[in-house]
Design a protein around this motif. Structure first.
Motif, PDB file in Angstrom:
ATOM      1  N   GLN A 166      -6.473  13.760   3.527  1.00  0.00           N
ATOM      2  CA  GLN A 166      -7.691  12.951   3.577  1.00  0.00           C
ATOM      3  C   GLN A 166      -8.906  13.786   3.172  1.00  0.00           C
ATOM      4  N   LYS A 167      -8.876  15.070   3.517  1.00  0.00           N
ATOM      5  CA  LYS A 167     -10.011  15.945   3.188  1.00  0.00           C
ATOM      6  C   LYS A 167     -10.214  16.101   1.692  1.00  0.00           C
ATOM      7  N   TYR A 168      -9.174  15.787   0.910  1.00  0.00           N
ATOM      8  CA  TYR A 168      -9.287  15.842  -0.549  1.00  0.00           C
ATOM      9  C   TYR A 168      -9.507  14.450  -1.153  1.00  0.00           C
ATOM     10  N   GLY A 169      -9.538  13.425  -0.311  1.00  0.00           N
ATOM     11  CA  GLY A 169      -9.669  12.060  -0.817  1.00  0.00           C
ATOM     12  C   GLY A 169      -8.385  11.538  -1.440  1.00  0.00           C
ATOM     13  N   ILE A 170      -7.243  12.091  -1.023  1.00  0.00           N
ATOM     14  CA  ILE A 170      -5.939  11.693  -1.567  1.00  0.00           C
ATOM     15  C   ILE A 170      -5.144  10.957  -0.488  1.00  0.00           C
ATOM     16  N   ARG A 171      -4.763   9.724  -0.746  1.00  0.00           N
ATOM     17  CA  ARG A 171      -3.867   9.025   0.163  1.00  0.00           C
ATOM     18  C   ARG A 171      -2.425   9.308  -0.233  1.00  0.00           C
ATOM     19  N   VAL A 172      -1.571   9.495   0.765  1.00  0.00           N
ATOM     20  CA  VAL A 172      -0.142   9.711   0.557  1.00  0.00           C
ATOM     21  C   VAL A 172       0.584   8.577   1.277  1.00  0.00           C
ATOM     22  N   LEU A 173       1.257   7.730   0.516  1.00  0.00           N
ATOM     23  CA  LEU A 173       1.848   6.504   1.035  1.00  0.00           C
ATOM     24  C   LEU A 173       3.341   6.476   0.703  1.00  0.00           C
ATOM     25  N   ASP A 174       4.069   5.574   1.346  1.00  0.00           N
ATOM     26  CA  ASP A 174       5.450   5.348   0.930  1.00  0.00           C
ATOM     27  C   ASP A 174       5.789   3.862   0.950  1.00  0.00           C
ATOM     28  N   VAL A 175       6.849   3.526   0.224  1.00  0.00           N
ATOM     29  CA  VAL A 175       7.409   2.178   0.266  1.00  0.00           C
ATOM     30  C   VAL A 175       8.799   2.276   0.871  1.00  0.00           C
ATOM     31  N   MET A 176       9.211   1.210   1.571  1.00  0.00           N
ATOM     32  CA  MET A 176      10.460   1.235   2.324  1.00  0.00           C
ATOM     33  C   MET A 176      11.280  -0.016   2.006  1.00  0.00           C
ATOM     34  N   PRO A 177      11.935  -0.029   0.838  1.00  0.00           N
ATOM     35  CA  PRO A 177      12.784  -1.180   0.520  1.00  0.00           C
ATOM     36  C   PRO A 177      14.126  -1.107   1.237  1.00  0.00           C
ATOM     37  N   LEU A 221      -5.479   0.341   4.881  1.00  0.00           N
ATOM     38  CA  LEU A 221      -4.371   0.530   3.948  1.00  0.00           C
ATOM     39  C   LEU A 221      -3.258   1.301   4.661  1.00  0.00           C
ATOM     40  N   PRO A 222      -2.086   0.681   4.870  1.00  0.00           N
ATOM     41  CA  PRO A 222      -1.055   1.328   5.689  1.00  0.00           C
ATOM     42  C   PRO A 222      -0.384   2.487   4.977  1.00  0.00           C
ATOM     43  N   THR A 223       0.080   3.449   5.760  1.00  0.00           N
ATOM     44  CA  THR A 223       0.836   4.564   5.196  1.00  0.00           C
ATOM     45  C   THR A 223       2.210   4.097   4.737  1.00  0.00           C
ATOM     46  N   HIS A 224       2.837   3.207   5.502  1.00  0.00           N
ATOM     47  CA  HIS A 224       4.184   2.711   5.188  1.00  0.00           C
ATOM     48  C   HIS A 224       4.114   1.248   4.783  1.00  0.00           C
ATOM     49  N   THR A 225       4.844   0.899   3.724  1.00  0.00           N
ATOM     50  CA  THR A 225       4.922  -0.494   3.297  1.00  0.00           C
ATOM     51  C   THR A 225       6.375  -0.888   3.103  1.00  0.00           C
ATOM     52  N   PRO A 226       6.955  -1.652   4.047  1.00  0.00           N
ATOM     53  CA  PRO A 226       8.305  -2.172   3.821  1.00  0.00           C
ATOM     54  C   PRO A 226       8.277  -3.199   2.687  1.00  0.00           C
ATOM     55  N   VAL A 227       9.341  -3.243   1.901  1.00  0.00           N
ATOM     56  CA  VAL A 227       9.398  -4.129   0.746  1.00  0.00           C
ATOM     57  C   VAL A 227      10.463  -5.196   0.982  1.00  0.00           C
TER      58      VAL A 227
END
Length: 258
Positions: A166-177, A221-227
């Motif tokens: 977050q300190k760099y303004g970068i979001r790290v997310l994942d998808v979970m199909p 904006l969630p960190t995890h997104t189930p698909v």
């Protein structure tokens, strides 16, 4: 023009991501251990696609591939850690070297990619990492023990970096199909796929990744997104149910019919 770098881009989900982002005007990096196949796809996609060789278990190849791509594209905006493998069946029936290979590609490959990409992502005017986790990271899956373990690791790694970066303004997310119609699940030896079915196409996952890639950073904006419906149901059930209920439901999924 924004850019996206995709590991494991030669086929399946990776190729679907590449096609979708090309349609939306991105410069797309298609990198894979199968160089001939990924070069053929890049030729098909046109001048805004660049292909290259990448063994995700090799940090030096990550460094070379990302530098090459960012020089060509002008910047690195989005990293998609898509490369992965799966071995199914009873844990003891899979040789130990295959269990280790799963860890090397599915976990170490993601760590290698994020480590190598950070200096470039920090330079971009918009940067995001999207990792491929799995519904197998919701509760450990029988007959997919090491694969499930690897995706739990991706889930935890994603959560950690999403806070750290977050300190760099970068979001790290994942998808979970859940299970996706790719070569990875062909002839899979697990009751869960027989009971849950294969209802997702690579394009479904690609569309979800595109939705996450285009959103500006927002507190909700969630960190995890189930698909898909089934993955969303299992994800929400795991949050609401006592642990013994989650375990029981997964026993029933894994149980062979009498």
């Amino acid at each position: 023009m924004q850019s996206i770098f995709i590991s494991g881009a030669a086929q399946g989900i990776g190729a679907a991501i590449a096609r979708l982002f090309i349609q939306h005007g991105y410069k797309v990096g298609l990198y894979d251990i199968n160089l001939a196949q990924v070069e053929q796809l890049a030729t098909e996609l046109g001048k805004n696609a660049k292909a290259g060789l990448l063994d995700v278990t090799d940090p030096a190849q990550w460094q070379q591939a990302l530098q090459e791509f960012s020089t060509w594209a002008g910047q690195l905006n989005i990293l998609v850690n898509n490369a992965g493998i799966l071995y199914s069946g009873p844990f003891e029936n899979t040789d130990l070297s295959s269990h280790h290979r799963t860890i090397d590609i599915n976990i170490k490959g993601v760590i290698n990619g994020c480590y190598a990409a950070l200096p470039l992502l920090k330079q971009a005017n918009f940067a995001r990492v999207i990792n491929l986790s799995s519904a197998s990271a919701i509760y450990g899956q029988a007959d997919l023990a090491t694969y499930s373990t690897s995706k739990f690791a991706v889930r935890g790694f994603t959560e950690s970096l999403d806070i750290e970066w977050q300190k760099y303004g970068i979001r790290v997310l994942d998808v979970m199909p859940l299970f996706v119609q790719t070569a990875m699940v062909k002839d899979m030896d697990a009751q869960s796929i027989k009971k849950m079915g294969v209802n997702l196409k690579p394009e479904d996952v690609a569309q979800q990744i595109y939705e996450l890639a285009k959103l500006k950073d927002q507190p909700w904006l969630p960190t995890h997104t189930p698909v898909g419906f089934k993955a969303k149901f299992l994800f929400n059930l795991s949050k609401l149910s006592p642990q013994f209920i989650n375990r029981l439901s997964n026993i029933l999924i894994a149980q062979k019919p009498k």
